[in-house]
Scaffold this motif. Structure first.
Motif, PDB file in Angstrom:
ATOM      1  N   ILE A   1       2.127   6.205  -2.390  1.00  0.00           N
ATOM      2  CA  ILE A   1       3.500   5.732  -2.105  1.00  0.00           C
ATOM      3  C   ILE A   1       4.634   6.731  -2.732  1.00  0.00           C
ATOM      4  CG2 ILE A   1       5.220   4.006  -2.448  1.00  0.00           C
ATOM      5  CD1 ILE A   1       2.787   1.773  -3.071  1.00  0.00           C
ATOM      6  N   PRO A   2       5.432   7.217  -1.771  1.00  0.00           N
ATOM      7  CA  PRO A   2       6.319   8.221  -2.380  1.00  0.00           C
ATOM      8  C   PRO A   2       7.415   7.598  -3.485  1.00  0.00           C
ATOM      9  CG  PRO A   2       6.787   7.785   0.088  1.00  0.00           C
ATOM     10  CD  PRO A   2       5.624   6.937  -0.335  1.00  0.00           C
ATOM     11  N   VAL A   3       7.672   8.213  -4.237  1.00  0.00           N
ATOM     12  CA  VAL A   3       8.561   8.016  -5.465  1.00  0.00           C
ATOM     13  C   VAL A   3      10.099   8.421  -4.911  1.00  0.00           C
ATOM     14  CG1 VAL A   3       9.338   8.196  -7.743  1.00  0.00           C
ATOM     15  CG2 VAL A   3       6.827   8.062  -7.158  1.00  0.00           C
ATOM     16  N   ARG A   4      11.065   7.465  -4.988  1.00  0.00           N
ATOM     17  CA  ARG A   4      12.402   7.708  -4.487  1.00  0.00           C
ATOM     18  C   ARG A   4      13.107   8.098  -5.800  1.00  0.00           C
ATOM     19  NH1 ARG A   4      13.395   2.597  -1.095  1.00  0.00           N
ATOM     20  NH2 ARG A   4      11.407   1.988  -1.725  1.00  0.00           N
ATOM     21  N   SER A   5      14.345   8.728  -5.743  1.00  0.00           N
ATOM     22  CA  SER A   5      14.987   9.089  -6.658  1.00  0.00           C
ATOM     23  C   SER A   5      15.742   7.616  -7.096  1.00  0.00           C
ATOM     24  CB  SER A   5      16.030  10.129  -6.496  1.00  0.00           C
ATOM     25  OG  SER A   5      16.906   9.734  -5.447  1.00  0.00           O
TER      26      SER A   5
END
Length: 72
Positions: free
Chosen positions: A58-62
């Protein structure tokens, strides 16, 4: 496995194969059984693990405009 891959700047697959073969040889030298399934598992698991992350991570968002992993 992932840390060693990052430190050595190598793909995860070959690093995992080397780790599995080391464990395989260590177990066999200590008197454990060595079968065809064990050898296939040790060699085939690396490529499978290398192919899986793009499909399961799962991509990590800022957060509030900061980049992931940035110091506070």
């Amino acid at each position: 496995m992932t840390a060693l891959s990052r430190v050595l700047s190598r793909p995860v697959g070959p690093v995992r194969i080397v780790l599995e073969v080391i464990v395989l040889v260590t177990g066999w030298s200590l008197g454990g059984p060595l079968g065809l399934g064990t050898v296939v598992y040790a060699i085939a698991l690396g490529p499978v693990i290398q192919l899986a992350p793009p499909h399961v991570l799962i991509p990590v968002r800022s957060v509030r405009g900061r980049e992931p992993g940035a110091a506070r």
